[in-house]
Write an enzyme that holds these catalytic residues in place. Structure first.
Site, PDB file in Angstrom:
ATOM      1  N   ASP A   1      33.613   8.954 -25.570  1.00 29.38           N
ATOM      2  CA  ASP A   1      32.957  10.200 -25.177  1.00 29.38           C
ATOM      3  C   ASP A   1      31.759  10.547 -26.065  1.00 29.38           C
ATOM      4  O   ASP A   1      31.681  11.629 -26.619  1.00 29.38           O
ATOM      5  CB  ASP A   1      34.023  11.315 -25.252  1.00 29.38           C
ATOM      6  CG  ASP A   1      33.505  12.664 -24.818  1.00 29.38           C
ATOM      7  OD1 ASP A   1      32.640  12.714 -23.928  1.00 29.38           O
ATOM      8  OD2 ASP A   1      33.966  13.673 -25.378  1.00 29.38           O
TER       9      ASP A   1
ATOM     10  N   GLU B   1      42.318   6.928 -31.361  1.00 33.53           N
ATOM     11  CA  GLU B   1      43.014   7.130 -30.090  1.00 33.53           C
ATOM     12  C   GLU B   1      43.263   5.868 -29.260  1.00 33.53           C
ATOM     13  O   GLU B   1      42.958   5.841 -28.072  1.00 33.53           O
ATOM     14  CB  GLU B   1      42.260   8.151 -29.240  1.00 33.53           C
ATOM     15  CG  GLU B   1      42.232   9.527 -29.854  1.00 33.53           C
ATOM     16  CD  GLU B   1      41.776  10.607 -28.878  1.00 33.53           C
ATOM     17  OE1 GLU B   1      41.187  10.276 -27.834  1.00 33.53           O
ATOM     18  OE2 GLU B   1      42.025  11.780 -29.154  1.00 33.53           O
TER      19      GLU B   1
ATOM     20  N   LYS C   1      31.939  21.077 -27.371  1.00 30.29           N
ATOM     21  CA  LYS C   1      32.999  21.608 -28.234  1.00 30.29           C
ATOM     22  C   LYS C   1      32.505  21.956 -29.635  1.00 30.29           C
ATOM     23  O   LYS C   1      33.291  22.270 -30.518  1.00 30.29           O
ATOM     24  CB  LYS C   1      34.160  20.607 -28.328  1.00 30.29           C
ATOM     25  CG  LYS C   1      34.893  20.439 -27.000  1.00 30.29           C
ATOM     26  CD  LYS C   1      36.189  19.672 -27.159  1.00 30.29           C
ATOM     27  CE  LYS C   1      36.812  19.393 -25.809  1.00 30.29           C
ATOM     28  NZ  LYS C   1      36.053  18.403 -25.015  1.00 30.29           N
TER      29      LYS C   1
ATOM     30  N   TYR D   1      42.869  20.282 -22.466  1.00 29.59           N
ATOM     31  CA  TYR D   1      43.052  19.256 -21.424  1.00 29.59           C
ATOM     32  C   TYR D   1      44.406  19.382 -20.739  1.00 29.59           C
ATOM     33  O   TYR D   1      44.611  18.838 -19.665  1.00 29.59           O
ATOM     34  CB  TYR D   1      42.895  17.851 -22.014  1.00 29.59           C
ATOM     35  CG  TYR D   1      41.473  17.536 -22.404  1.00 29.59           C
ATOM     36  CD1 TYR D   1      40.449  17.602 -21.460  1.00 29.59           C
ATOM     37  CD2 TYR D   1      41.140  17.182 -23.698  1.00 29.59           C
ATOM     38  CE1 TYR D   1      39.144  17.322 -21.802  1.00 29.59           C
ATOM     39  CE2 TYR D   1      39.834  16.898 -24.048  1.00 29.59           C
ATOM     40  CZ  TYR D   1      38.838  16.972 -23.098  1.00 29.59           C
ATOM     41  OH  TYR D   1      37.539  16.693 -23.447  1.00 29.59           O
TER      42      TYR D   1
ATOM     43  N   GLU E   1      41.783  16.441 -34.612  1.00 24.90           N
ATOM     44  CA  GLU E   1      40.855  16.915 -33.574  1.00 24.90           C
ATOM     45  C   GLU E   1      41.572  17.975 -32.776  1.00 24.90           C
ATOM     46  O   GLU E   1      42.747  17.785 -32.430  1.00 24.90           O
ATOM     47  CB  GLU E   1      40.510  15.795 -32.570  1.00 24.90           C
ATOM     48  CG  GLU E   1      39.350  14.946 -32.919  1.00 24.90           C
ATOM     49  CD  GLU E   1      39.002  13.950 -31.804  1.00 24.90           C
ATOM     50  OE1 GLU E   1      39.152  14.271 -30.604  1.00 24.90           O
ATOM     51  OE2 GLU E   1      38.585  12.847 -32.168  1.00 24.90           O
TER      52      GLU E   1
ATOM     53  N   TYR F   1      45.055  18.452 -27.768  1.00 24.73           N
ATOM     54  CA  TYR F   1      44.251  19.382 -26.969  1.00 24.73           C
ATOM     55  C   TYR F   1      45.129  20.288 -26.122  1.00 24.73           C
ATOM     56  O   TYR F   1      44.782  20.603 -24.997  1.00 24.73           O
ATOM     57  CB  TYR F   1      43.233  18.593 -26.133  1.00 24.73           C
ATOM     58  CG  TYR F   1      42.092  18.048 -27.000  1.00 24.73           C
ATOM     59  CD1 TYR F   1      40.973  18.831 -27.274  1.00 24.73           C
ATOM     60  CD2 TYR F   1      42.169  16.790 -27.581  1.00 24.73           C
ATOM     61  CE1 TYR F   1      39.939  18.363 -28.088  1.00 24.73           C
ATOM     62  CE2 TYR F   1      41.143  16.311 -28.400  1.00 24.73           C
ATOM     63  CZ  TYR F   1      40.031  17.100 -28.643  1.00 24.73           C
ATOM     64  OH  TYR F   1      39.013  16.638 -29.452  1.00 24.73           O
TER      65      TYR F   1
ATOM     66  N   ASN G   1      45.236  13.888 -32.871  1.00 23.65           N
ATOM     67  CA  ASN G   1      44.311  14.676 -32.050  1.00 23.65           C
ATOM     68  C   ASN G   1      45.118  15.352 -30.949  1.00 23.65           C
ATOM     69  O   ASN G   1      45.867  14.675 -30.237  1.00 23.65           O
ATOM     70  CB  ASN G   1      43.262  13.771 -31.408  1.00 23.65           C
ATOM     71  CG  ASN G   1      42.376  13.068 -32.422  1.00 23.65           C
ATOM     72  OD1 ASN G   1      42.390  13.403 -33.599  1.00 23.65           O
ATOM     73  ND2 ASN G   1      41.601  12.092 -31.967  1.00 23.65           N
TER      74      ASN G   1
ATOM     75  N   TRP H   1      37.258  19.862 -33.514  1.00 24.68           N
ATOM     76  CA  TRP H   1      36.346  18.974 -32.775  1.00 24.68           C
ATOM     77  C   TRP H   1      35.383  19.854 -32.017  1.00 24.68           C
ATOM     78  O   TRP H   1      35.816  20.576 -31.148  1.00 24.68           O
ATOM     79  CB  TRP H   1      37.128  18.086 -31.807  1.00 24.68           C
ATOM     80  CG  TRP H   1      36.245  17.083 -31.162  1.00 24.68           C
ATOM     81  CD1 TRP H   1      35.652  17.170 -29.930  1.00 24.68           C
ATOM     82  CD2 TRP H   1      35.821  15.840 -31.731  1.00 24.68           C
ATOM     83  NE1 TRP H   1      34.893  16.062 -29.698  1.00 24.68           N
ATOM     84  CE2 TRP H   1      34.969  15.234 -30.784  1.00 24.68           C
ATOM     85  CE3 TRP H   1      36.054  15.199 -32.949  1.00 24.68           C
ATOM     86  CZ2 TRP H   1      34.364  14.004 -31.004  1.00 24.68           C
ATOM     87  CZ3 TRP H   1      35.449  13.977 -33.169  1.00 24.68           C
ATOM     88  CH2 TRP H   1      34.621  13.388 -32.203  1.00 24.68           C
TER      89      TRP H   1
HETATM   90  C1  GCB Z   1      39.012  13.061 -28.053  1.00 28.43           C
HETATM   91  C2  GCB Z   1      38.131  11.995 -28.602  1.00 28.43           C
HETATM   92  C3  GCB Z   1      36.698  12.466 -28.800  1.00 28.43           C
HETATM   93  C4  GCB Z   1      36.277  13.315 -27.618  1.00 28.43           C
HETATM   94  C5  GCB Z   1      37.172  14.534 -27.553  1.00 28.43           C
HETATM   95  C6  GCB Z   1      36.840  15.440 -26.366  1.00 28.43           C
HETATM   96  O1  GCB Z   1      40.201  12.997 -28.130  1.00 28.43           O
HETATM   97  O2  GCB Z   1      38.620  11.444 -29.795  1.00 28.43           O
HETATM   98  O3  GCB Z   1      35.876  11.350 -28.954  1.00 28.43           O
HETATM   99  O4  GCB Z   1      34.940  13.700 -27.678  1.00 28.43           O
HETATM  100  O5  GCB Z   1      38.504  14.126 -27.421  1.00 28.43           O
HETATM  101  O6  GCB Z   1      36.076  16.363 -26.522  1.00 28.43           O
HETATM  102  O7  GCB Z   1      37.351  15.174 -25.292  1.00 28.43           O
END
Ligand code: GCB
Length: 581
Positions: A169, A397, A553, A458, A489, A454, A452, A534
């Site tokens: 990404d 990851e 982000k 997500y 993250e 989210y 990491n 992040w």
């Molecule tokens: C992640 C990745 C990172 C992405 C981030 C995102 O887990 O390690 O490279 O940019 O999520 O913002 O989705």
């Protein structure tokens, strides 16, 4: 590999400037700035979409005054693969886009001569590169729609057209993104310096030299006074009453090791500090260190991933403004100048290989391990003396939970290799993706656990109450593993200037509410050794339905204006700093 240095014995000729550039075979030669990514230097869309070999060309002269010297051409990076030609003849190749390489010009060019230097750079990414490309299979965050015949046919067509689809990404910036220099040294020269400091003031050294003679090593303090001296290729220096290198908000005291060998001299900055993991604590100089700082990218307008010292200095000042004490070089080794800056400013760095995009389970059949090991070797060889580097990250990851045994077989040898290669034996980690963590063998086996997550973005999107509840359940699981855990993250895309009384996704209010909710979970646990939001700033990515002008982000916009969350973290981390003092 030593960083290029100009001093009484060594000369540098910087080839930075405007070179000729040919995007693809047959295209016109156009001006291009070096160092910088080529991708954003032209409005031609092909500069961003093209996948293949491009050519850089310049002319240079070795000054006649350098007669009798050994002269090498040093590329700090050429992304991703490079072939170097002198007057049309190949003189070297390099695989991998984020680490330096040198080509000795002895016997190829004499002082006083002029030559045409051509560098072919290949930006293609696929299953055999690090970072990984997907060869038209599934783009990162692309609309996949598996099984629909027309979409599947479209993907095959993409493959035939040779489209570059990153499995990661961030935008696949390429070219001569870091300086290209001629480095002149005496014929008998210092090839490498390795330093291993100890808290009691002992500094083990080993020196690699070429030619006859015996090297001498002296340690200079900040005023240039010699505080220790030895001779020979290996041994131990003793610095009495050593001043330690402490991360922010301490004192990042630096010494200089001055090595003299015949006519040659090199000055290597270093710090006296020790790093260790003990139970659930990460210790720097025997004191618990809590990581708090956002992850970064090398990314900015115009330059792309190109070295920009002004940007680096600005970013480090912003780290100080935030009261941040660290970052991870997500997702590749950064330019060497940044580590030197962090040594000086006391910012802690977790140094990461470009192994990103290995989320497909099949990658364990792709035969990458030897190349990955070679990159790890080059990264550690380059960065081993930096006091700011406190841990190595093997990658970001990968899939580790679906086939935990295959993951173990791939990553554990790299983990052991990192320990063997690093003379300072720093802790090693592998950054884990949000996954079925109970199945994972390799991530919990790292010296320090980087995860990491989210929750609330997500998954469980927008529902922060449930997100925090789920995250707490996961933290319960980590609680008895006996390891320090860092949330390496977490974040929420946020459009600067988008506000809402109801803190809904993409608003600045949501980003703050999200971080408050997650941080509350972290604050309850004493095995949590850090938080790394992040990302530091918004950054460019490939196109995709979840990326509006890149990844948003950032705590800062891409041009480094703070969003509300930057102010939030600034207060939070200032309070942490105060509590420490
Ligand atoms: C992640 C990745 C990172 C992405 C981030 C995102 O887990 O390690 O490279 O940019 O999520 O913002 O989705």
């Amino acid at each position: 590999m030593l960083y290029p240095q100009a001093n009484a014995a060594r000369t540098i000729l910087d080839l930075s400037g405007v070179w000729d550039f040919q995007l693809r075979e047959g295209a016109p030669w156009e001006p291009i700035a070096v160092p910088a990514s080529y991708n954003d230097q032209s409005p031609d869309p092909a500069y961003r979409s093209y996948a293949g070999v491009s050519r850089y060309r310049t002319r240079f002269t070795i000054p006649a005054a350098l007669r009798g010297q050994r002269i090498v051409l040093r590329f700090d990076a050429a992304t991703h693969n490079a072939r170097v030609l002198l007057n049309g003849e190949e003189i070297g190749c390099h695989r991998g886009g984020f680490l330096p390489f040198e080509i000795d010009l002895t016997g190829r060019m004499a002082a006083g001569e002029t030559a045409v230097l051509t560098v072919e750079v290949d930006n293609r990414i696929h299953h055999g590169t690090l970072p990984i490309g997907t060869e038209g299979a599934t783009a990162f965050f692309g609309s996949d729609n598996p099984g629909i015949p027309t979409v599947e046919a479209g993907k095959r067509r993409q493959q035939e057209r040779g489209i570059n689809l990153p499995a990661f990404d961030f935008f696949n910036y390429a070219g001569l993104q870091r300086p290209v220099r001629l480095v002149a040294t005496p014929k008998a020269f210092i090839r490498d310096i390795t330093l291993v400091p100890h808290l009691d003031g002992r500094v083990d050294f080993s020196l690699d030299t070429e030619g006859e003679g015996e090297p001498v090593i002296e340690v200079l303090d900040a005023d240039g006074n010699c505080v220790a001296r030895e001779s020979g290729r290996a041994g131990t220096l003793l610095v009495r009453e050593p001043r330690l290198w402490e991360p922010r908000p301490g004192t990042p005291f630096l010494y200089t090791a001055r090595v003299t060998f015949g006519e040659d001299v090199y000055e290597q900055a270093f710090g006296i500090r020790e790093v260790r993991v003990e139970g659930t604590r990460f210790l720097i100089n025997g004191k618990p260190f809590r990581f708090h700082g956002p992850c970064k990218h090398e990314d900015s307008a115009f330059h792309g991933r190109g070295l920009d010292q002004c940007l680096n200095v600005t970013d480090i000042h912003l780290f100080r403004w935030l009261h941040a004490n660290c970052f991870r070089t997500s997702h590749y080794p950064y330019a060497e100048e940044m580590y030197a800056l962090c040594d000086r400013e006391g910012i802690v760095v977790v140094d990461e290989t470009p192994a990103v995009g290995m989320w497909a389970d099949e990658h364990y059949g792709w035969d990458l391990a030897d190349y990955h090991a070679e990159i790890l070797r080059q990264m550690i060889a380059r960065d081993k003396n930096h006091p700011c580097v406190v841990a190595w990250s093997l990658g970001n990851e990968p899939s580790t939970d679906v086939y935990p045994d295959k993951a173990w077989a791939y990553w554990h040898p790299l983990y052991e290799l990192a320990h063997r290669l690093d003379p300072q034996n720093r802790p090693v980690t592998l950054v884990g993706c949000q996954n079925m963590y109970e199945r994972d063998r390799i991530i919990p086996a790292m010296d320090i656990v980087f995860i990491n997550r989210y929750y609330g973005w997500y998954n469980l999107s927008g529902d922060l109450e449930t997100a925090a509840w789920a995250f707490r359940r996961e933290l319960d699981w980590w609680a008895d593993k006996g390891k320090p855990v860092v949330l390496s993250e977490y974040g929420a895309d946020t459009i600067a200037g988008l506000h809402g009384a109801a803190p809904e996704m993409f608003t600045e209010e949501f980003q703050v509410a999200y971080y408050r909710a997650m941080n509350a979970c972290l604050d309850e646990r004493d095995f949590v050794a850090g938080e790394m939001p992040w990302n530091f700033a918004d950054f460019s990515t490939c196109q995709g339905p979840m990326r509006a002008g890149g990844n948003r982000k950032g705590l800062f916009t891409r041009d480094r204006r703070p969003k509300m969350a930057a102010h939030y973290f600034r207060e939070r981390w200032a309070a942490m700093e105060d509590a420490k003092e």
